[in-house]
Design a protein around this motif. Structure first.
Motif, PDB file in Angstrom:
ATOM      1  N   GLU A  89      -0.529  -3.855   1.159  1.00 11.15           N
ATOM      2  CA  GLU A  89      -0.470  -3.684   2.613  1.00 11.15           C
ATOM      3  C   GLU A  89       0.271  -2.401   2.994  1.00 11.15           C
ATOM      4  OE1 GLU A  89      -1.623  -7.596   1.517  1.00 11.15           O
ATOM      5  OE2 GLU A  89       0.214  -6.552   0.931  1.00 11.15           O
ATOM      6  N   ALA A  90       1.350  -2.091   2.306  1.00 14.64           N
ATOM      7  CA  ALA A  90       2.100  -0.856   2.574  1.00 14.64           C
ATOM      8  C   ALA A  90       1.262   0.365   2.215  1.00 14.64           C
ATOM      9  CB  ALA A  90       3.418  -0.863   1.805  1.00 14.64           C
ATOM     10  N   LYS A  91       0.508   0.269   1.136  1.00 12.65           N
ATOM     11  CA  LYS A  91      -0.370   1.376   0.741  1.00 12.65           C
ATOM     12  C   LYS A  91      -1.464   1.592   1.773  1.00 12.65           C
ATOM     13  CE  LYS A  91       0.646   0.824  -4.128  1.00 12.65           C
ATOM     14  NZ  LYS A  91       0.215   0.334  -5.443  1.00 12.65           N
ATOM     15  N   VAL A  92      -1.980   0.497   2.310  1.00 12.19           N
ATOM     16  CA  VAL A  92      -3.027   0.586   3.331  1.00 12.19           C
ATOM     17  C   VAL A  92      -2.498   1.289   4.584  1.00 12.19           C
ATOM     18  CG1 VAL A  92      -4.431  -0.781   4.951  1.00 12.19           C
ATOM     19  CG2 VAL A  92      -4.392  -1.364   2.502  1.00 12.19           C
ATOM     20  N   LEU A  93      -1.328   0.894   5.064  1.00 15.18           N
ATOM     21  CA  LEU A  93      -0.765   1.552   6.255  1.00 15.18           C
ATOM     22  C   LEU A  93      -0.495   3.021   5.977  1.00 15.18           C
ATOM     23  CD1 LEU A  93       0.264   1.572   9.151  1.00 15.18           C
ATOM     24  CD2 LEU A  93       2.505   0.875   8.258  1.00 15.18           C
ATOM     25  N   SER A  94       0.090   3.324   4.844  1.00 19.55           N
ATOM     26  CA  SER A  94       0.355   4.715   4.471  1.00 19.55           C
ATOM     27  C   SER A  94      -0.939   5.525   4.489  1.00 19.55           C
ATOM     28  CB  SER A  94       0.995   4.767   3.082  1.00 19.55           C
ATOM     29  OG  SER A  94       1.155   6.092   2.653  1.00 19.55           O
ATOM     30  N   ASP A  95      -1.990   4.969   3.898  1.00 24.00           N
ATOM     31  CA  ASP A  95      -3.276   5.665   3.855  1.00 24.00           C
ATOM     32  C   ASP A  95      -3.856   5.872   5.253  1.00 24.00           C
ATOM     33  OD1 ASP A  95      -3.122   5.768   1.092  1.00 24.00           O
ATOM     34  OD2 ASP A  95      -4.811   4.390   0.745  1.00 24.00           O
ATOM     35  N   ALA A  96      -3.806   4.848   6.085  1.00 23.06           N
ATOM     36  CA  ALA A  96      -4.371   4.951   7.434  1.00 23.06           C
ATOM     37  C   ALA A  96      -3.657   6.024   8.242  1.00 23.06           C
ATOM     38  CB  ALA A  96      -4.288   3.599   8.144  1.00 23.06           C
ATOM     39  N   GLU A 130       2.356  22.885   3.817  1.00 24.57           N
ATOM     40  CA  GLU A 130       3.455  22.028   3.359  1.00 24.57           C
ATOM     41  C   GLU A 130       3.077  20.549   3.318  1.00 24.57           C
ATOM     42  OE1 GLU A 130       6.515  23.000   6.161  1.00 24.57           O
ATOM     43  OE2 GLU A 130       6.817  24.994   5.308  1.00 24.57           O
ATOM     44  N   LYS A 131       2.142  20.134   4.175  1.00 21.68           N
ATOM     45  CA  LYS A 131       1.857  18.709   4.284  1.00 21.68           C
ATOM     46  C   LYS A 131       0.370  18.364   4.323  1.00 21.68           C
ATOM     47  CE  LYS A 131       2.708  14.687   7.236  1.00 21.68           C
ATOM     48  NZ  LYS A 131       3.345  14.186   8.452  1.00 21.68           N
ATOM     49  N   LEU A 132      -0.337  18.828   5.333  1.00 25.84           N
ATOM     50  CA  LEU A 132      -1.680  18.320   5.606  1.00 25.84           C
ATOM     51  C   LEU A 132      -2.660  18.513   4.455  1.00 25.84           C
ATOM     52  CD1 LEU A 132      -2.130  19.296   9.366  1.00 25.84           C
ATOM     53  CD2 LEU A 132      -1.067  17.269   8.365  1.00 25.84           C
ATOM     54  N   LEU A 133      -2.627  19.674   3.811  1.00 26.50           N
ATOM     55  CA  LEU A 133      -3.551  19.941   2.711  1.00 26.50           C
ATOM     56  C   LEU A 133      -3.243  19.110   1.465  1.00 26.50           C
ATOM     57  CD1 LEU A 133      -3.835  23.793   3.192  1.00 26.50           C
ATOM     58  CD2 LEU A 133      -5.685  22.126   3.517  1.00 26.50           C
ATOM     59  N   LYS A 134      -2.068  18.507   1.407  1.00 25.90           N
ATOM     60  CA  LYS A 134      -1.658  17.691   0.261  1.00 25.90           C
ATOM     61  C   LYS A 134      -1.967  16.202   0.439  1.00 25.90           C
ATOM     62  CE  LYS A 134       2.170  20.820  -0.710  1.00 25.90           C
ATOM     63  NZ  LYS A 134       3.630  20.969  -0.760  1.00 25.90           N
ATOM     64  N   LEU A 135      -2.259  15.784   1.656  1.00 24.77           N
ATOM     65  CA  LEU A 135      -2.352  14.358   1.952  1.00 24.77           C
ATOM     66  C   LEU A 135      -3.442  13.622   1.178  1.00 24.77           C
ATOM     67  CD1 LEU A 135      -1.624  14.279   5.790  1.00 24.77           C
ATOM     68  CD2 LEU A 135      -0.083  13.721   3.894  1.00 24.77           C
ATOM     69  N   LYS A 136      -4.590  14.247   0.968  1.00 29.13           N
ATOM     70  CA  LYS A 136      -5.678  13.529   0.272  1.00 29.13           C
ATOM     71  C   LYS A 136      -5.267  13.122  -1.137  1.00 29.13           C
ATOM     72  CE  LYS A 136      -8.658  16.785  -2.133  1.00 29.13           C
ATOM     73  NZ  LYS A 136      -8.197  16.439  -3.459  1.00 29.13           N
ATOM     74  N   ASP A 137      -4.385  13.874  -1.752  1.00 32.65           N
ATOM     75  CA  ASP A 137      -3.932  13.555  -3.106  1.00 32.65           C
ATOM     76  C   ASP A 137      -2.818  12.509  -3.122  1.00 32.65           C
ATOM     77  OD1 ASP A 137      -5.733  15.369  -4.266  1.00 32.65           O
ATOM     78  OD2 ASP A 137      -4.340  17.034  -3.939  1.00 32.65           O
ATOM     79  N   LEU A 138      -2.381  12.083  -1.955  1.00 39.21           N
ATOM     80  CA  LEU A 138      -1.307  11.096  -1.852  1.00 39.21           C
ATOM     81  C   LEU A 138      -1.814   9.724  -1.395  1.00 39.21           C
ATOM     82  CD1 LEU A 138       1.367  13.391  -0.174  1.00 39.21           C
ATOM     83  CD2 LEU A 138       1.143  12.817  -2.602  1.00 39.21           C
ATOM     84  N   LEU A 139      -3.124   9.595  -1.304  1.00 40.28           N
ATOM     85  CA  LEU A 139      -3.713   8.333  -0.873  1.00 40.28           C
ATOM     86  C   LEU A 139      -3.753   7.345  -2.033  1.00 40.28           C
ATOM     87  CD1 LEU A 139      -6.637   9.812   1.236  1.00 40.28           C
ATOM     88  CD2 LEU A 139      -4.506   8.826   2.095  1.00 40.28           C
ATOM     89  N   THR A 141      -5.595   3.940  -1.828  1.00 41.25           N
ATOM     90  CA  THR A 141      -6.734   3.030  -1.942  1.00 41.25           C
ATOM     91  C   THR A 141      -8.048   3.784  -2.128  1.00 41.25           C
ATOM     92  OG1 THR A 141      -7.110   2.957   0.453  1.00 41.25           O
ATOM     93  CG2 THR A 141      -5.584   1.311  -0.478  1.00 41.25           C
ATOM     94  N   LYS A 142      -8.972   3.115  -2.797  1.00 38.52           N
ATOM     95  CA  LYS A 142     -10.304   3.688  -3.016  1.00 38.52           C
ATOM     96  C   LYS A 142     -10.990   3.968  -1.676  1.00 38.52           C
ATOM     97  CE  LYS A 142     -14.715   2.713  -5.192  1.00 38.52           C
ATOM     98  NZ  LYS A 142     -15.660   1.668  -5.524  1.00 38.52           N
ATOM     99  N   THR A 143     -10.859   3.042  -0.750  1.00 33.07           N
ATOM    100  CA  THR A 143     -11.493   3.196   0.565  1.00 33.07           C
ATOM    101  C   THR A 143     -10.972   4.436   1.283  1.00 33.07           C
ATOM    102  OG1 THR A 143     -11.723   0.793   0.725  1.00 33.07           O
ATOM    103  CG2 THR A 143     -11.930   2.042   2.775  1.00 33.07           C
ATOM    104  N   ALA A 144      -9.660   4.620   1.290  1.00 32.01           N
ATOM    105  CA  ALA A 144      -9.079   5.788   1.962  1.00 32.01           C
ATOM    106  C   ALA A 144      -9.494   7.087   1.276  1.00 32.01           C
ATOM    107  CB  ALA A 144      -7.559   5.669   1.996  1.00 32.01           C
ATOM    108  N   LEU A 147     -12.915   7.915   2.498  1.00 31.46           N
ATOM    109  CA  LEU A 147     -12.872   8.407   3.882  1.00 31.46           C
ATOM    110  C   LEU A 147     -12.280   9.806   3.961  1.00 31.46           C
ATOM    111  CD1 LEU A 147     -11.637   5.168   5.700  1.00 31.46           C
ATOM    112  CD2 LEU A 147     -13.914   6.201   5.882  1.00 31.46           C
ATOM    113  N   ALA A 148     -11.385  10.135   3.052  1.00 31.00           N
ATOM    114  CA  ALA A 148     -10.678  11.410   3.095  1.00 31.00           C
ATOM    115  C   ALA A 148     -11.538  12.588   2.659  1.00 31.00           C
ATOM    116  CB  ALA A 148      -9.429  11.347   2.220  1.00 31.00           C
ATOM    117  N   LYS A 149     -12.552  12.365   1.874  1.00 36.26           N
ATOM    118  CA  LYS A 149     -13.335  13.478   1.314  1.00 36.26           C
ATOM    119  C   LYS A 149     -13.834  14.437   2.390  1.00 36.26           C
ATOM    120  CE  LYS A 149     -14.812  11.184  -2.909  1.00 36.26           C
ATOM    121  NZ  LYS A 149     -15.915  10.529  -3.613  1.00 36.26           N
TER     122      LYS A 149
END
Length: 172
Positions: A89-96, A130-139, A141-144, A147-149
């Motif tokens: 659940e924490a991973k899901v919120l983080s991803d969203a 510093e942040k936004l370009l790195k976010l996809k690698d910090l997800l 869940t498979k679903t997130a 969606l991130a691609k």
């Protein structure tokens, strides 16, 4: 507002969508998404939002186990909180929350935030680096990740284009 009600509503929808796909507890995810930014104006907003969420949920009569599950999700959702999500659940919120920070909406939010805080275009581009370009690698869940691609590809194209345009002004 960059972190206003519309952001929260998008995070709730994304979080519930991901929770259903991933088999997470939808009630915990939805409540944590609704409350994840309630102390956004405070330093370390994730920790402060979790404290406020505990008070609110206890007042509303939720049992302590539920309260702590939600609080953990909120504490661990932030890129900069330093709290590692320990539950699905924490991973899901983080991803969203991260998904709402990339793609076209993420770009719009970054510039809204910059306007709210007096940051220049160049300072906003530093935020991308510093942040936004790195976010996809910090997800998590498979679903997130799926969606991130497209969102990440759009973010990269925008970033490359704005860098080219800024460079042009340096050269003339």
């Amino acid at each position: 507002m960059s972190h206003g009600r519309d952001h929260v509503e998008r995070v709730v929808k994304l979080a519930v969508y991901i929770a259903k796909k991933e088999g997470a507890d939808v009630e915990v995810v939805k409540k944590s998404a609704e409350l994840h930014d309630i102390a956004r104006d405070k330093p370390n907003h994730a920790i402060e939002s979790a404290k406020l969420a505990r008070e609110i949920l206890r007042r509303e009569g939720y049992d302590e186990a539920f309260v702590e599950k939600v609080a953990h999700c909120i504490e661990a959702h932030s890129f900069s909180s330093g709290v590692e999500p320990k539950t699905l659940e924490a991973k899901v919120l983080s991803d969203a929350d991260k998904l709402d920070a990339i793609g076209a909406i993420g770009i719009a939010r970054a510039f809204i935030f910059s306007g709210e805080n007096g940051r220049s275009i160049e300072e906003t581009i530093e935020h991308f680096e510093e942040k936004l370009l790195k976010l996809k690698d910090l997800l998590y869940t498979k679903t997130a990740k799926e969606l991130a691609k497209e969102r990440h590809e759009f973010l990269v194209k925008f970033y490359e284009q704005i860098k080219r345009e800024l460079k042009f002004y340096e050269e003339i």
